[in-house]
Design an enzyme around this catalytic site. Structure first.
Site, PDB file in Angstrom:
ATOM      1  CB  THR A 211      21.543  -4.936   8.115  1.00  0.00           C
ATOM      2  OG1 THR A 211      21.620  -3.808   8.955  1.00  0.00           O
ATOM      3  CG2 THR A 211      21.242  -6.162   9.132  1.00  0.00           C
ATOM      4  CG  ASN A 212      26.267  -2.977   9.608  1.00  0.00           C
ATOM      5  OD1 ASN A 212      26.207  -2.411  10.513  1.00  0.00           O
ATOM      6  ND2 ASN A 212      26.256  -2.357   8.252  1.00  0.00           N
ATOM      7  NE  ARG A 213      28.024  -8.782  15.548  1.00  0.00           N
ATOM      8  CZ  ARG A 213      29.268  -8.898  16.144  1.00  0.00           C
ATOM      9  NH1 ARG A 213      30.133  -9.681  15.493  1.00  0.00           N
ATOM     10  NH2 ARG A 213      29.253  -8.854  17.580  1.00  0.00           N
ATOM     11  CB  SER A 214      26.558  -0.784  12.920  1.00  0.00           C
ATOM     12  OG  SER A 214      26.597   0.649  13.799  1.00  0.00           O
TER      13      SER A 214
END
Ligand code: CTP
Length: 406
Positions: A211-214
């Site tokens: 996933t990512n940090r959004s």
């Protein structure tokens, strides 16, 4: 315009429920948002909380039964009722519910509600047995059918010690509902806005994801700003951890592929699509059906490209003409303007919001952003350091002008 509550006349009716003290927070939040709040307390409400408490937070006179028969006499209810942009009765007791459902007008609050044609929001709060009574349910339904908006009640522990429906809704939820009702008829009225928010997650196995940090904060702020302008908002989101903007239709997704399907489905009749989500560019080629065990050694995870949602949207748009306008985001750590210029062309956008993520006060997780807006004709507008809500408001101000021009 900052928000739809500013300078609006709101009557806050407070009735005899133990939750009456929580209405002080409702009055306070509405006032902080710029609304002019005229509180009317029933006699029973005065037993729980004093008019002075409300006057202290609203800076305006709080009326009681004495005012119905006092100096200004019979005109108080008419003048309050006529001036109101919104009537909110929170908490509403079983007794006042019954009165309003029947059109009984025997105290300052019920007579004022009857004298007003403003939208009515009610937030019931009472014991579970009173709420579940068929007659109370019928009264709620009668008011709903007549156009009243019902907020709550929530289920939970009640003052009586019982557990069930009857708890007063959170003051913020009541205030947000008022904000939503007062935003209808704004510049985006009748326009469908689809917004994506959050970061997608791509499963490696049943417990692990890429996933990512959004955080989704910018997407949610865009949803709120669109609602504030009267838009019909569909929010396609990957997060459960942010408060739902009142009035938006929420669609929950996890992966880039699910987001693609949701975006295509919901933008077939959309006026505006805003792709604020951080969509994964790569996903595991295979998702293991069982948890990968460490005894098997360090795994090699082969990745494949995900679909580019905006590219698919551009194809559909060419064919069908919808969504009518598209805004993309570009999170960049270097060469912000050059990269954004390339993406606006590649993805055939009407605007791109290029976000500088190289500083700690902008980008993922924080509450502020440094965004530059770029347009297909090469022009750009720097928004500077702003809260994510202010950034959203400025983006929507620009986007709503497209629809004013037709
Ligand atoms: N986007 C998309 N589908 C993807 C990836 C991104 O629709 N698979 C959208 C994002 O929501 C954003 C815009 O494309 O509105 C730009 O995303 P960004 O990650 O900045 O650009 P990419 O095209 O993914 O290019 P790169 O990551 O190489 O910078």
């Amino acid at each position: 315009m900052t928000n739809p509550l500013r300078d609006k006349f709101i009557i806050l009716g407070v009735t005899g429920s133990i939750a009456a003290y929580k209405a002080v927070e409702v009055a306070s939040k509405l006032t902080q948002s710029g609304a002019l709040v005229d509180v009317i307390l029933t006699e029973a409400a005065c037993k729980f909380v004093s008019p002075l408490t409300f006057q202290s937070v609203t800076g305006r006179k709080a009326s009681t039964e004495a005012d119905l028969w006092g100096g200004e006499g019979h005109v108080v209810h008419v003048s309050l009722g006529h001036r109101a942009d919104l009537v909110l009765v929170a908490p509403i007791s079983a007794n006042t519910l019954a009165k309003l459902a029947m059109g009984i007008a025997d105290n300052l609050l019920s007579v004022t509600v009857l004298a007003s044609s403003a939208p009515l929001i009610i937030a019931p709060a009472m014991d579970v047995d009173m709420y579940n009574q068929p007659i109370t349910q019928q009264n709620v339904e009668t008011l709903r059918k007549r156009g009243a908006i019902i907020v709550g009640p929530e289920s939970g522990h009640l003052a009586s010690g019982l557990v069930g429906p009857g708890r007063f809704s959170e003051p913020i939820d009541i205030v947000n509902q008022a904000r939503y009702i007062l935003s209808r008829g704004g510049k985006l009225a009748g326009h469908k806005v689809v917004i994506t928010a959050g970061g997608t997650s791509e499963p490696i196995d049943p417990v692990r994801v890429i996933t990512n940090r959004s955080s989704g904060k910018q997407g949610y702020a865009l949803a709120q700003a669109s609602l504030d302008l009267g838009g019909d908002v569909t929010l396609i989101t990957t997060t459960n951890s942010l408060p739902e903007p009142a009035g938006a239709t929420l669609i929950h997704v996890n992966t880039a592929h699910e987001m693609l399907e949701a975006v295509l489905k919901h933008s077939t009749d959309a006026d505006l699509l805003i792709m604020a989500a951080a969509v994964a560019d790569f996903r595991p080629f295979r998702t293991a059906s069982e948890k990968i065990k460490k005894e098997a050694g360090v795994p090699t995870i082969t990745l494949e490209k995900t679909e580019d949602i905006l590219a698919e949207v551009a194809r559909k748009r060419e064919q069908f003409g919808f969504p009518r306008r598209v805004i993309g985001f570009a999170a960049e750590s270097e060469s912000l303007v050059e990269n954004a210029r390339r993406k606006i062309k590649q993805k055939r956008l009407d605007m791109i919001a290029a976000n500088d993520i190289s500083t700690s006060d902008s980008g993922f997780e924080v509450d502020t952003n440094r965004v530059t807006l770029l347009f297909p004709d090469g022009t750009l507008q720097e928004l500077g350091l702003q809260s994510k809500f202010e950034t959203a408001r400025l983006i929507l101000e620009k986007a709503s002008s497209w629809f004013e021009q037709g």
